[in-house]
Design a protein around this motif. Structure first.
Motif, PDB file in Angstrom:
ATOM      1  N   LEU A  22     -34.629  15.866 -22.155  1.00  0.00           N
ATOM      2  CA  LEU A  22     -34.305  14.726 -23.017  1.00  0.00           C
ATOM      3  C   LEU A  22     -35.542  13.917 -23.383  1.00  0.00           C
ATOM      4  O   LEU A  22     -35.668  13.453 -24.518  1.00  0.00           O
ATOM      5  N   GLU A  23     -36.452  13.763 -22.445  1.00  0.00           N
ATOM      6  CA  GLU A  23     -37.687  13.035 -22.743  1.00  0.00           C
ATOM      7  C   GLU A  23     -38.516  13.781 -23.786  1.00  0.00           C
ATOM      8  O   GLU A  23     -39.048  13.169 -24.718  1.00  0.00           O
ATOM      9  N   GLN A  24     -38.642  15.098 -23.641  1.00  0.00           N
ATOM     10  CA  GLN A  24     -39.421  15.876 -24.605  1.00  0.00           C
ATOM     11  C   GLN A  24     -38.787  15.841 -25.985  1.00  0.00           C
ATOM     12  O   GLN A  24     -39.478  15.785 -26.987  1.00  0.00           O
ATOM     13  N   PHE A  25     -37.476  15.884 -26.027  1.00  0.00           N
ATOM     14  CA  PHE A  25     -36.805  15.997 -27.305  1.00  0.00           C
ATOM     15  C   PHE A  25     -36.644  14.660 -28.016  1.00  0.00           C
ATOM     16  O   PHE A  25     -36.719  14.590 -29.233  1.00  0.00           O
ATOM     17  N   TYR A  26     -36.424  13.592 -27.267  1.00  0.00           N
ATOM     18  CA  TYR A  26     -36.082  12.315 -27.896  1.00  0.00           C
ATOM     19  C   TYR A  26     -37.118  11.206 -27.738  1.00  0.00           C
ATOM     20  O   TYR A  26     -37.119  10.262 -28.510  1.00  0.00           O
ATOM     21  N   TRP A  27     -37.970  11.254 -26.740  1.00  0.00           N
ATOM     22  CA  TRP A  27     -38.840  10.116 -26.478  1.00  0.00           C
ATOM     23  C   TRP A  27     -40.247  10.280 -27.018  1.00  0.00           C
ATOM     24  O   TRP A  27     -41.083   9.413 -26.836  1.00  0.00           O
ATOM     25  N   HIS A  28     -40.534  11.373 -27.643  1.00  0.00           N
ATOM     26  CA  HIS A  28     -41.855  11.580 -28.231  1.00  0.00           C
ATOM     27  C   HIS A  28     -41.758  11.372 -29.741  1.00  0.00           C
ATOM     28  O   HIS A  28     -40.677  11.403 -30.313  1.00  0.00           O
ATOM     29  N   ASP A  29     -42.894  11.176 -30.371  1.00  0.00           N
ATOM     30  CA  ASP A  29     -42.905  10.958 -31.818  1.00  0.00           C
ATOM     31  C   ASP A  29     -42.257  12.112 -32.568  1.00  0.00           C
ATOM     32  O   ASP A  29     -41.593  11.923 -33.558  1.00  0.00           O
ATOM     33  N   GLU A  30     -42.489  13.310 -32.094  1.00  0.00           N
ATOM     34  CA  GLU A  30     -41.889  14.494 -32.699  1.00  0.00           C
ATOM     35  C   GLU A  30     -41.085  15.222 -31.634  1.00  0.00           C
ATOM     36  O   GLU A  30     -41.466  15.250 -30.470  1.00  0.00           O
ATOM     37  N   GLN A  31     -39.983  15.811 -32.036  1.00  0.00           N
ATOM     38  CA  GLN A  31     -39.186  16.591 -31.101  1.00  0.00           C
ATOM     39  C   GLN A  31     -40.019  17.784 -30.661  1.00  0.00           C
ATOM     40  O   GLN A  31     -40.450  18.582 -31.485  1.00  0.00           O
ATOM     41  N   ASP A  32     -40.267  17.896 -29.370  1.00  0.00           N
ATOM     42  CA  ASP A  32     -41.170  18.933 -28.873  1.00  0.00           C
ATOM     43  C   ASP A  32     -40.376  20.044 -28.190  1.00  0.00           C
ATOM     44  O   ASP A  32     -40.399  20.188 -26.973  1.00  0.00           O
ATOM     45  N   ILE A  33     -39.674  20.815 -28.996  1.00  0.00           N
ATOM     46  CA  ILE A  33     -38.875  21.910 -28.455  1.00  0.00           C
ATOM     47  C   ILE A  33     -39.767  22.958 -27.805  1.00  0.00           C
ATOM     48  O   ILE A  33     -39.377  23.604 -26.833  1.00  0.00           O
ATOM     49  N   TYR A  34     -41.004  23.089 -28.293  1.00  0.00           N
ATOM     50  CA  TYR A  34     -41.908  24.090 -27.743  1.00  0.00           C
ATOM     51  C   TYR A  34     -42.370  23.728 -26.335  1.00  0.00           C
ATOM     52  O   TYR A  34     -42.616  24.615 -25.524  1.00  0.00           O
ATOM     53  N   ALA A  35     -42.471  22.445 -26.024  1.00  0.00           N
ATOM     54  CA  ALA A  35     -42.810  22.039 -24.658  1.00  0.00           C
ATOM     55  C   ALA A  35     -41.693  22.446 -23.708  1.00  0.00           C
ATOM     56  O   ALA A  35     -41.953  22.849 -22.567  1.00  0.00           O
ATOM     57  N   ILE A  36     -40.455  22.352 -24.176  1.00  0.00           N
ATOM     58  CA  ILE A  36     -39.315  22.763 -23.361  1.00  0.00           C
ATOM     59  C   ILE A  36     -39.351  24.281 -23.170  1.00  0.00           C
ATOM     60  O   ILE A  36     -39.156  24.774 -22.045  1.00  0.00           O
ATOM     61  N   CYS A  37     -39.627  25.012 -24.245  1.00  0.00           N
ATOM     62  CA  CYS A  37     -39.730  26.473 -24.157  1.00  0.00           C
ATOM     63  C   CYS A  37     -40.796  26.885 -23.149  1.00  0.00           C
ATOM     64  O   CYS A  37     -40.557  27.748 -22.288  1.00  0.00           O
ATOM     65  N   ASP A  38     -41.966  26.272 -23.248  1.00  0.00           N
ATOM     66  CA  ASP A  38     -43.074  26.601 -22.346  1.00  0.00           C
ATOM     67  C   ASP A  38     -42.756  26.234 -20.907  1.00  0.00           C
ATOM     68  O   ASP A  38     -43.035  26.999 -19.979  1.00  0.00           O
ATOM     69  N   HIS A  39     -42.176  25.079 -20.698  1.00  0.00           N
ATOM     70  CA  HIS A  39     -41.889  24.584 -19.355  1.00  0.00           C
ATOM     71  C   HIS A  39     -40.930  25.508 -18.610  1.00  0.00           C
ATOM     72  O   HIS A  39     -41.117  25.786 -17.426  1.00  0.00           O
ATOM     73  N   PHE A  40     -39.893  25.973 -19.299  1.00  0.00           N
ATOM     74  CA  PHE A  40     -38.872  26.791 -18.659  1.00  0.00           C
ATOM     75  C   PHE A  40     -39.048  28.289 -18.919  1.00  0.00           C
ATOM     76  O   PHE A  40     -38.311  29.099 -18.359  1.00  0.00           O
ATOM     77  N   GLY A  41     -39.986  28.654 -19.791  1.00  0.00           N
ATOM     78  CA  GLY A  41     -40.193  30.051 -20.112  1.00  0.00           C
ATOM     79  C   GLY A  41     -39.007  30.655 -20.853  1.00  0.00           C
ATOM     80  O   GLY A  41     -38.578  31.763 -20.543  1.00  0.00           O
ATOM     81  N   ILE A  42     -38.486  29.903 -21.822  1.00  0.00           N
ATOM     82  CA  ILE A  42     -37.298  30.327 -22.560  1.00  0.00           C
ATOM     83  C   ILE A  42     -37.565  30.280 -24.064  1.00  0.00           C
ATOM     84  O   ILE A  42     -38.557  29.708 -24.505  1.00  0.00           O
ATOM     85  N   GLU A  43     -36.673  30.898 -24.822  1.00  0.00           N
ATOM     86  CA  GLU A  43     -36.779  30.886 -26.279  1.00  0.00           C
ATOM     87  C   GLU A  43     -36.181  29.604 -26.839  1.00  0.00           C
ATOM     88  O   GLU A  43     -35.480  28.871 -26.139  1.00  0.00           O
TER      89      GLU A  43
END
Length: 66
Positions: A22-43
């Motif tokens: 939720l922090e990566q997706f909503y609390w940053h200037d841009e939605q950082d879906i790629y940070a979530i992908c990298d963090h969990f190793g998912i698509e």
């Protein structure tokens, strides 16, 4: 203050993974879906699903069952 008294207990109930998503997706200037992908190793599709589940969980904690 009243808002935080309502929101904080629900937020604290979420897991660390849900916080991260939720922090990566909503609390940053841009939605950082790629940070979530990298963090969990998912698509991306899995990352969006993880975000949706976290939002649903937070909504349930805040408002209860519909």
């Amino acid at each position: 203050k009243e808002y935080m008294e309502w929101f904080q207990p629900a937020w604290e109930t979420l897991s660390e993974d849900e916080h991260f998503v939720l922090e990566q997706f909503y609390w940053h200037d841009e939605q950082d879906i790629y940070a979530i992908c990298d963090h969990f190793g998912i698509e991306r599709s899995s990352a969006y699903n993880k975000k949706n589940r976290a939002v649903q969980h937070l909504t349930l904690l805040l408002y209860g069952k519909a």
